[in-house]
Design a protein around this motif. Sequence first.
Motif, PDB file in Angstrom:
ATOM      1  N   ASP A 198       8.649  16.526  55.643  1.00 51.20           N
ATOM      2  CA  ASP A 198       9.848  15.736  55.894  1.00 51.20           C
ATOM      3  C   ASP A 198      10.216  15.828  57.366  1.00 51.20           C
ATOM      4  O   ASP A 198       9.928  16.825  58.040  1.00 51.20           O
ATOM      5  CB  ASP A 198      11.018  16.245  55.037  1.00 51.20           C
ATOM      6  CG  ASP A 198      10.843  15.878  53.575  1.00 51.20           C
ATOM      7  OD1 ASP A 198      10.211  14.842  53.303  1.00 51.20           O
ATOM      8  OD2 ASP A 198      11.326  16.632  52.710  1.00 51.20           O
ATOM      9  N   GLU A 199      10.833  14.787  57.856  1.00 43.45           N
ATOM     10  CA  GLU A 199      11.234  14.758  59.259  1.00 43.45           C
ATOM     11  C   GLU A 199      12.197  15.904  59.563  1.00 43.45           C
ATOM     12  O   GLU A 199      13.115  16.193  58.798  1.00 43.45           O
ATOM     13  CB  GLU A 199      11.921  13.426  59.565  1.00 43.45           C
ATOM     14  CG  GLU A 199      12.264  13.241  61.019  1.00 43.45           C
ATOM     15  CD  GLU A 199      12.882  11.880  61.278  1.00 43.45           C
ATOM     16  OE1 GLU A 199      13.345  11.658  62.399  1.00 43.45           O
ATOM     17  OE2 GLU A 199      12.905  11.057  60.347  1.00 43.45           O
ATOM     18  N   ASN A 204      16.438  16.112  66.221  1.00 48.16           N
ATOM     19  CA  ASN A 204      17.193  14.956  66.697  1.00 48.16           C
ATOM     20  C   ASN A 204      18.188  15.371  67.781  1.00 48.16           C
ATOM     21  O   ASN A 204      18.680  16.505  67.798  1.00 48.16           O
ATOM     22  CB  ASN A 204      17.949  14.298  65.542  1.00 48.16           C
ATOM     23  CG  ASN A 204      17.002  13.742  64.483  1.00 48.16           C
ATOM     24  OD1 ASN A 204      15.806  13.624  64.717  1.00 48.16           O
ATOM     25  ND2 ASN A 204      17.556  13.406  63.329  1.00 48.16           N
ATOM     26  N   ARG A 205      18.479  14.434  68.668  1.00 49.91           N
ATOM     27  CA  ARG A 205      19.465  14.683  69.715  1.00 49.91           C
ATOM     28  C   ARG A 205      20.447  13.521  69.759  1.00 49.91           C
ATOM     29  O   ARG A 205      20.068  12.365  69.553  1.00 49.91           O
ATOM     30  CB  ARG A 205      18.785  14.857  71.081  1.00 49.91           C
ATOM     31  CG  ARG A 205      17.987  16.154  71.204  1.00 49.91           C
ATOM     32  CD  ARG A 205      18.911  17.361  71.107  1.00 49.91           C
ATOM     33  NE  ARG A 205      18.222  18.632  71.198  1.00 49.91           N
ATOM     34  CZ  ARG A 205      17.836  19.346  70.149  1.00 49.91           C
ATOM     35  NH1 ARG A 205      18.049  18.892  68.913  1.00 49.91           N
ATOM     36  NH2 ARG A 205      17.256  20.509  70.318  1.00 49.91           N
ATOM     37  N   GLU A 206      21.724  13.871  70.033  1.00 52.25           N
ATOM     38  CA  GLU A 206      22.775  12.862  70.019  1.00 52.25           C
ATOM     39  C   GLU A 206      23.730  13.080  71.192  1.00 52.25           C
ATOM     40  O   GLU A 206      24.084  14.217  71.518  1.00 52.25           O
ATOM     41  CB  GLU A 206      23.542  12.926  68.699  1.00 52.25           C
ATOM     42  CG  GLU A 206      24.610  11.858  68.538  1.00 52.25           C
ATOM     43  CD  GLU A 206      25.304  11.959  67.188  1.00 52.25           C
ATOM     44  OE1 GLU A 206      26.547  12.088  67.178  1.00 52.25           O
ATOM     45  OE2 GLU A 206      24.605  11.924  66.152  1.00 52.25           O
ATOM     46  N   ASP A 221      16.150  10.005  67.359  1.00 50.88           N
ATOM     47  CA  ASP A 221      15.608  10.585  66.125  1.00 50.88           C
ATOM     48  C   ASP A 221      14.173  10.140  65.863  1.00 50.88           C
ATOM     49  O   ASP A 221      13.661  10.275  64.756  1.00 50.88           O
ATOM     50  CB  ASP A 221      16.478  10.213  64.927  1.00 50.88           C
ATOM     51  CG  ASP A 221      16.591   8.701  64.740  1.00 50.88           C
ATOM     52  OD1 ASP A 221      16.079   7.955  65.606  1.00 50.88           O
ATOM     53  OD2 ASP A 221      17.185   8.268  63.740  1.00 50.88           O
ATOM     54  N   GLY A 222      13.523   9.606  66.904  1.00 47.99           N
ATOM     55  CA  GLY A 222      12.151   9.145  66.737  1.00 47.99           C
ATOM     56  C   GLY A 222      11.144  10.102  67.338  1.00 47.99           C
ATOM     57  O   GLY A 222      11.494  11.091  67.991  1.00 47.99           O
ATOM     58  N   ALA A 233      14.552   3.236  73.589  1.00 44.28           N
ATOM     59  CA  ALA A 233      15.451   3.573  72.482  1.00 44.28           C
ATOM     60  C   ALA A 233      16.890   3.719  72.967  1.00 44.28           C
ATOM     61  O   ALA A 233      17.836   3.264  72.303  1.00 44.28           O
ATOM     62  CB  ALA A 233      14.985   4.858  71.809  1.00 44.28           C
ATOM     63  N   VAL A 234      17.078   4.346  74.133  1.00 38.84           N
ATOM     64  CA  VAL A 234      18.424   4.500  74.691  1.00 38.84           C
ATOM     65  C   VAL A 234      19.005   3.143  75.062  1.00 38.84           C
ATOM     66  O   VAL A 234      20.156   2.817  74.732  1.00 38.84           O
ATOM     67  CB  VAL A 234      18.398   5.440  75.916  1.00 38.84           C
ATOM     68  CG1 VAL A 234      19.773   5.475  76.590  1.00 38.84           C
ATOM     69  CG2 VAL A 234      17.975   6.844  75.502  1.00 38.84           C
ATOM     70  N   ASP A 235      18.211   2.316  75.748  1.00 43.52           N
ATOM     71  CA  ASP A 235      18.696   1.000  76.169  1.00 43.52           C
ATOM     72  C   ASP A 235      19.071   0.114  74.985  1.00 43.52           C
ATOM     73  O   ASP A 235      20.054  -0.631  75.032  1.00 43.52           O
ATOM     74  CB  ASP A 235      17.636   0.300  77.020  1.00 43.52           C
ATOM     75  CG  ASP A 235      17.690   0.738  78.478  1.00 43.52           C
ATOM     76  OD1 ASP A 235      18.750   1.242  78.897  1.00 43.52           O
ATOM     77  OD2 ASP A 235      16.683   0.574  79.190  1.00 43.52           O
TER      78      ASP A 235
END
Length: 279
Positions: A198-199, A204-206, A221-222, A233-235
């Motif tokens: 499982d992932e 993950n970072r936020e 989260d990728g 992903a950020v953009d």
Amino acid sequence: MPADKNFFVNNPKEFTVSNGSRAVTIKLDWPLVYGDPNMNMAKNQAEIIASIFNSYFQGPDMIAGARALNDKQVVLQGFPVGVSSKLIIGGKDKEFFFPQTTYSGTDKDTSKNRQFTVSDGTNTTTILLNRKYNDMEDLAGGINDYLSVEPSLQAVAEKIDDNTFQIKSTNTGANAVLEVGGANQTEFFNQQIFRGEDEKQNANREFTVSDGTKTATILLDGNYSSIDGLVQAVDTQLEAAAVRVQAEKVDAQRFVLRATVAGIQIVGGGTHWNELFVD
């Protein structure tokens, strides 16, 4: 093969075919007429004669089958096939059709066949590779033919390159389980049990980004294979929140945030801001 369609009408032929326990007498005294319904719409005389032979091999007399090898030759195949097959040709006209009078079958060479099993932990199927495959895509397709026989089996074969294929689970995470076994599995696989995971949520970072008017919550989260993927992903999330800030790549390891409009002060925050940025 006679050219005259009435050859056997004027020169009847007769011979016998035996498998050692049952004999069938075949008589040829028919005209070789193309398109005769009894000839199965044959295209040449060899097919017509094969059709005549087969008209005798019916029911309990089905000890052999005939087919046209080309437009001039007909061959017989004894039933059942393999080493137990035996045909004995007799009768007064046997030499007219056959150069020898006894034919013995042989078992098919299976020394190059390969076999292994595939299981998803619940369902299992056996893969038998018993023919010549044109290429790796053809081989993967042949394996998938067996995998599809067990519709609940969560596995699929696919070509990787011209010399390699893989079998992967159609499940994801910890539910992705594959086990290979069988006589020849070590010739194809260097690992017999494959288990997914499982992932990992703790990876993950936020963080948050504000332009003073609007705020975006950025969730990473990728599995980003490069800094370019992370910047994208950020953009994407900044644009979705209409925040007037964009991410820019600095080098293969770093990126920065820049305002897209003059006079804007970027304000960052959130759980992992300090891990990613130095004010």
